[in-house]
Design a protein around this motif. Structure first.
Motif, PDB file in Angstrom:
ATOM      1  N   VAL A 117       0.777  -1.142   0.150  1.00 27.77           N
ATOM      2  CA  VAL A 117      -0.017  -0.034  -0.062  1.00 27.77           C
ATOM      3  C   VAL A 117       0.799   1.234  -0.080  1.00 27.77           C
ATOM      4  O   VAL A 117       0.613   2.395  -0.627  1.00 27.77           O
ATOM      5  CB  VAL A 117      -0.981  -0.070   1.145  1.00 27.77           C
ATOM      6  N   ALA A 118       2.013   1.181   0.744  1.00 29.69           N
ATOM      7  CA  ALA A 118       2.878   2.248   0.585  1.00 29.69           C
ATOM      8  C   ALA A 118       3.455   2.510  -0.866  1.00 29.69           C
ATOM      9  O   ALA A 118       3.603   3.643  -1.169  1.00 29.69           O
ATOM     10  CB  ALA A 118       4.284   2.095   1.578  1.00 29.69           C
ATOM     11  N   ALA A 119       3.613   1.353  -1.261  1.00 35.64           N
ATOM     12  CA  ALA A 119       3.791   1.600  -3.006  1.00 35.64           C
ATOM     13  C   ALA A 119       2.654   2.201  -3.837  1.00 35.64           C
ATOM     14  O   ALA A 119       2.928   2.918  -4.720  1.00 35.64           O
ATOM     15  CB  ALA A 119       4.387   0.288  -3.735  1.00 35.64           C
ATOM     16  N   LEU A 120       1.636   1.777  -3.568  1.00 37.41           N
ATOM     17  CA  LEU A 120       0.419   2.465  -4.284  1.00 37.41           C
ATOM     18  C   LEU A 120       0.421   4.030  -3.998  1.00 37.41           C
ATOM     19  O   LEU A 120       0.282   4.615  -4.699  1.00 37.41           O
ATOM     20  CB  LEU A 120      -0.817   1.808  -3.919  1.00 37.41           C
ATOM     21  N   GLY A 121       0.567   4.215  -2.656  1.00 36.32           N
ATOM     22  CA  GLY A 121       0.609   5.748  -2.313  1.00 36.32           C
ATOM     23  C   GLY A 121       1.695   6.662  -2.836  1.00 36.32           C
ATOM     24  O   GLY A 121       1.571   7.557  -3.523  1.00 36.32           O
ATOM     25  N   GLU A 122       2.902   6.134  -3.070  1.00 38.54           N
ATOM     26  CA  GLU A 122       4.039   6.776  -3.806  1.00 38.54           C
ATOM     27  C   GLU A 122       3.805   6.763  -5.173  1.00 38.54           C
ATOM     28  O   GLU A 122       4.275   7.908  -5.966  1.00 38.54           O
ATOM     29  CB  GLU A 122       5.395   6.131  -3.282  1.00 38.54           C
ATOM     30  N   GLY A 123       3.151   5.720  -5.621  1.00 39.94           N
ATOM     31  CA  GLY A 123       2.762   5.661  -7.095  1.00 39.94           C
ATOM     32  C   GLY A 123       1.897   6.824  -7.639  1.00 39.94           C
ATOM     33  O   GLY A 123       1.876   7.552  -8.598  1.00 39.94           O
ATOM     34  N   TRP A 124       0.773   6.865  -6.598  1.00 41.13           N
ATOM     35  CA  TRP A 124      -0.230   7.807  -6.904  1.00 41.13           C
ATOM     36  C   TRP A 124       0.053   9.125  -6.620  1.00 41.13           C
ATOM     37  O   TRP A 124      -0.227   9.987  -7.622  1.00 41.13           O
ATOM     38  CB  TRP A 124      -1.406   7.314  -6.046  1.00 41.13           C
ATOM     39  N   GLN A 125       0.515   9.609  -5.558  1.00 39.01           N
ATOM     40  CA  GLN A 125       0.483  10.809  -5.112  1.00 39.01           C
ATOM     41  C   GLN A 125       2.041  11.362  -4.889  1.00 39.01           C
ATOM     42  O   GLN A 125       2.443  12.765  -4.498  1.00 39.01           O
ATOM     43  CB  GLN A 125      -0.272  11.275  -3.747  1.00 39.01           C
ATOM     44  N   GLY A 126       3.029  10.397  -4.993  1.00 42.63           N
ATOM     45  CA  GLY A 126       4.369  10.796  -4.466  1.00 42.63           C
ATOM     46  C   GLY A 126       5.343  10.959  -5.586  1.00 42.63           C
ATOM     47  O   GLY A 126       5.101  11.421  -6.631  1.00 42.63           O
ATOM     48  N   GLY A 146       7.346  -2.993  -3.012  1.00 43.47           N
ATOM     49  CA  GLY A 146       6.011  -3.418  -3.898  1.00 43.47           C
ATOM     50  C   GLY A 146       6.317  -2.997  -5.206  1.00 43.47           C
ATOM     51  O   GLY A 146       6.932  -2.069  -5.699  1.00 43.47           O
ATOM     52  N   VAL A 147       5.502  -3.906  -6.125  1.00 42.31           N
ATOM     53  CA  VAL A 147       5.720  -3.605  -7.568  1.00 42.31           C
ATOM     54  C   VAL A 147       4.334  -3.295  -8.092  1.00 42.31           C
ATOM     55  O   VAL A 147       3.029  -3.979  -7.741  1.00 42.31           O
ATOM     56  CB  VAL A 147       6.164  -4.978  -8.247  1.00 42.31           C
ATOM     57  N   ILE A 148       4.081  -2.230  -8.768  1.00 38.08           N
ATOM     58  CA  ILE A 148       3.022  -1.994  -9.351  1.00 38.08           C
ATOM     59  C   ILE A 148       3.208  -1.854 -10.894  1.00 38.08           C
ATOM     60  O   ILE A 148       3.931  -1.055 -11.444  1.00 38.08           O
ATOM     61  CB  ILE A 148       2.491  -0.518  -9.081  1.00 38.08           C
ATOM     62  N   THR A 149       2.196  -2.860 -11.611  1.00 45.36           N
ATOM     63  CA  THR A 149       2.340  -2.640 -12.938  1.00 45.36           C
ATOM     64  C   THR A 149       0.975  -2.381 -13.401  1.00 45.36           C
ATOM     65  O   THR A 149      -0.081  -3.269 -12.968  1.00 45.36           O
ATOM     66  CB  THR A 149       3.058  -3.958 -13.479  1.00 45.36           C
ATOM     67  N   ASN A 150       0.822  -1.961 -14.706  1.00 43.22           N
ATOM     68  CA  ASN A 150      -0.631  -1.267 -15.104  1.00 43.22           C
ATOM     69  C   ASN A 150      -1.499  -0.801 -14.024  1.00 43.22           C
ATOM     70  O   ASN A 150      -2.578  -1.067 -13.882  1.00 43.22           O
ATOM     71  CB  ASN A 150      -1.354  -2.502 -15.854  1.00 43.22           C
ATOM     72  N   GLY A 151      -0.846  -0.233 -13.115  1.00 43.83           N
ATOM     73  CA  GLY A 151      -1.710   0.419 -11.933  1.00 43.83           C
ATOM     74  C   GLY A 151      -2.205  -0.602 -10.852  1.00 43.83           C
ATOM     75  O   GLY A 151      -2.900   0.077 -10.015  1.00 43.83           O
ATOM     76  N   LYS A 152      -1.625  -1.818 -11.100  1.00 42.72           N
ATOM     77  CA  LYS A 152      -2.048  -2.857  -9.909  1.00 42.72           C
ATOM     78  C   LYS A 152      -0.847  -3.381  -9.102  1.00 42.72           C
ATOM     79  O   LYS A 152       0.136  -3.639  -9.700  1.00 42.72           O
ATOM     80  CB  LYS A 152      -2.816  -4.087 -10.785  1.00 42.72           C
ATOM     81  N   ILE A 153      -0.840  -3.829  -8.052  1.00 43.04           N
ATOM     82  CA  ILE A 153       0.003  -4.357  -7.084  1.00 43.04           C
ATOM     83  C   ILE A 153      -0.133  -5.725  -7.788  1.00 43.04           C
ATOM     84  O   ILE A 153      -0.804  -6.657  -7.965  1.00 43.04           O
ATOM     85  CB  ILE A 153      -0.681  -4.535  -5.790  1.00 43.04           C
ATOM     86  N   VAL A 154       1.394  -6.130  -7.794  1.00 43.38           N
ATOM     87  CA  VAL A 154       1.979  -7.395  -8.358  1.00 43.38           C
ATOM     88  C   VAL A 154       2.071  -8.361  -6.864  1.00 43.38           C
ATOM     89  O   VAL A 154       2.808  -8.189  -6.168  1.00 43.38           O
ATOM     90  CB  VAL A 154       3.172  -7.632  -9.223  1.00 43.38           C
TER      91      VAL A 154
END
Length: 321
Positions: A117-126, A146-154
């Motif tokens: 979820v920290a990865a999602l946070g940094e990806g989205w707003q950080g 955390g790995v995000i690809t195509n906007g989704k967590i792997v």
């Protein structure tokens, strides 16, 4: 009223909450103490009580909450919404977190690992700048990712996707708590920096106050190592060079495999700044494919303690799309 999200970041000492807009701005945030007594049985009821009370206080109807996103330590079964082996929460048996919290709040709950979820946070707003291909590496007591690809967590088949801390960087290196040897976590975490310093001190020829202190007391902090490196202590510079080389090398594999737009480095160790990050970039660029070198950038996290709640909130959007 405009629809809102709830983000919750559960830690061993505190639970962080935020009411977040659909575009990622924190509108309200607060914390409560984590009560891990009685096998952690109070944690979810305490979370529900605090959230219910806050929504009443703010006059926010639950119909206007899209859902709750939550990050916790431990092994997560995202499909079932359960957590196990979150030892710092005293959750040693399977905890039906999502079902219990939904029952107590009447809201849908989406659960994931705290690093994800920290990865999602940094990806989205950080530091991820809203890109859909982002890898987040957190350097703290351990090394998470955390790995995000195509906007989704792997997540992988068993939820172990993104275990960056257990990439092997030294085949016969220091024993890791996972049972392997030479994991990135044994070198690039706060604990790992001390491992490297202790390992190198006896053979180092550097004229160094830090080395002398370490040999005399066998105790020094990671921050002290980085501070000494910034002050041009030669032994500290040797230690940091080794840590940066190992981290940059590991990140180069991630770059070559995934070619994300950003690899974001966060956690307490990242506060060392350029004395660590610049040599990491150098090692990364030395070991990646030319196309990756041109397109994947190393960045430092920008959200700090808010990454978890923002990312948890974004989990609601990510999983409903």
């Amino acid at each position: 009223m405009v629809k809102k999200l709830v983000g919750i970041d559960v830690g061993g000492t505190s639970v962080k909450f935020a009411i977040v807009s659909l575009t990622g701005e924190i509108e309200q945030k607060w914390t409560i103490k984590t009560n891990i007594a009685d096998a952690g049985s109070h944690i979810v009821p305490d979370i529900a009580k605090s959230l219910n009370n806050k929504l009443l206080e703010l006059a926010i109807e639950k119909d206007n909450i899209v859902g709750i996103g939550m990050g916790t330590p431990g092994s997560i079964n995202y499909t079932n919404g359960t957590v196990v082996n979150a030892f710092n929460l005293n959750w040693t048996t399977v905890q039906p977190v999502s079902a219990t919290l939904t029952e107590l709040t009447g809201l849908p709950v989406y659960l994931d690992n705290d690093a994800n979820v920290a990865a999602l946070g940094e990806g989205w707003q950080g530091a991820g700048d809203g890109e859909s291909e982002v890898v987040f590496v957190t350097l703290g007591t351990g090394v998470g990712g955390g790995v995000i690809t195509n906007g989704k967590i792997v997540r992988g088949i068993a939820g172990a996707g993104g275990e960056i801390g257990h990439v092997t960087v030294e085949r016969d290196g220091i024993a890791c708590t996972c049972g392997k040897k030479g994991c990135l976590e044994t070198i690039a975490s706060a604990t790992g920096v001390l491992n490297v310093a202790r390992q190198q001190a006896p053979s180092s020829k550097a004229n160094s106050t830090l080395r002398d202190d370490l040999l005399l007391n066998n105790s020094v902090s990671a921050k002290a190592v980085f501070d000494a490196a910034k002050a041009y202590d030669p032994f500290a510079q040797e230690v940091v060079a080794y840590v940066a080389q190992s981290l940059g090398f590991a990140l180069s594999h991630i770059g070559n495999l995934l070619n994300p737009s950003r690899i974001v480095i966060g956690g307490g160790v990242s506060a060392a700044g350029d004395v660590l990050i610049e040599p990491v970039r150098d090692e990364f660029e030395k070991n990646v494919f030319s196309t990756v070198k041109q397109s994947t950038k190393i960045a430092v996290a920008t959200l700090g303690n808010d990454a978890g709640v923002i990312g948890a909130a974004s989990l609601v959007l990510a999983e409903q799309n």
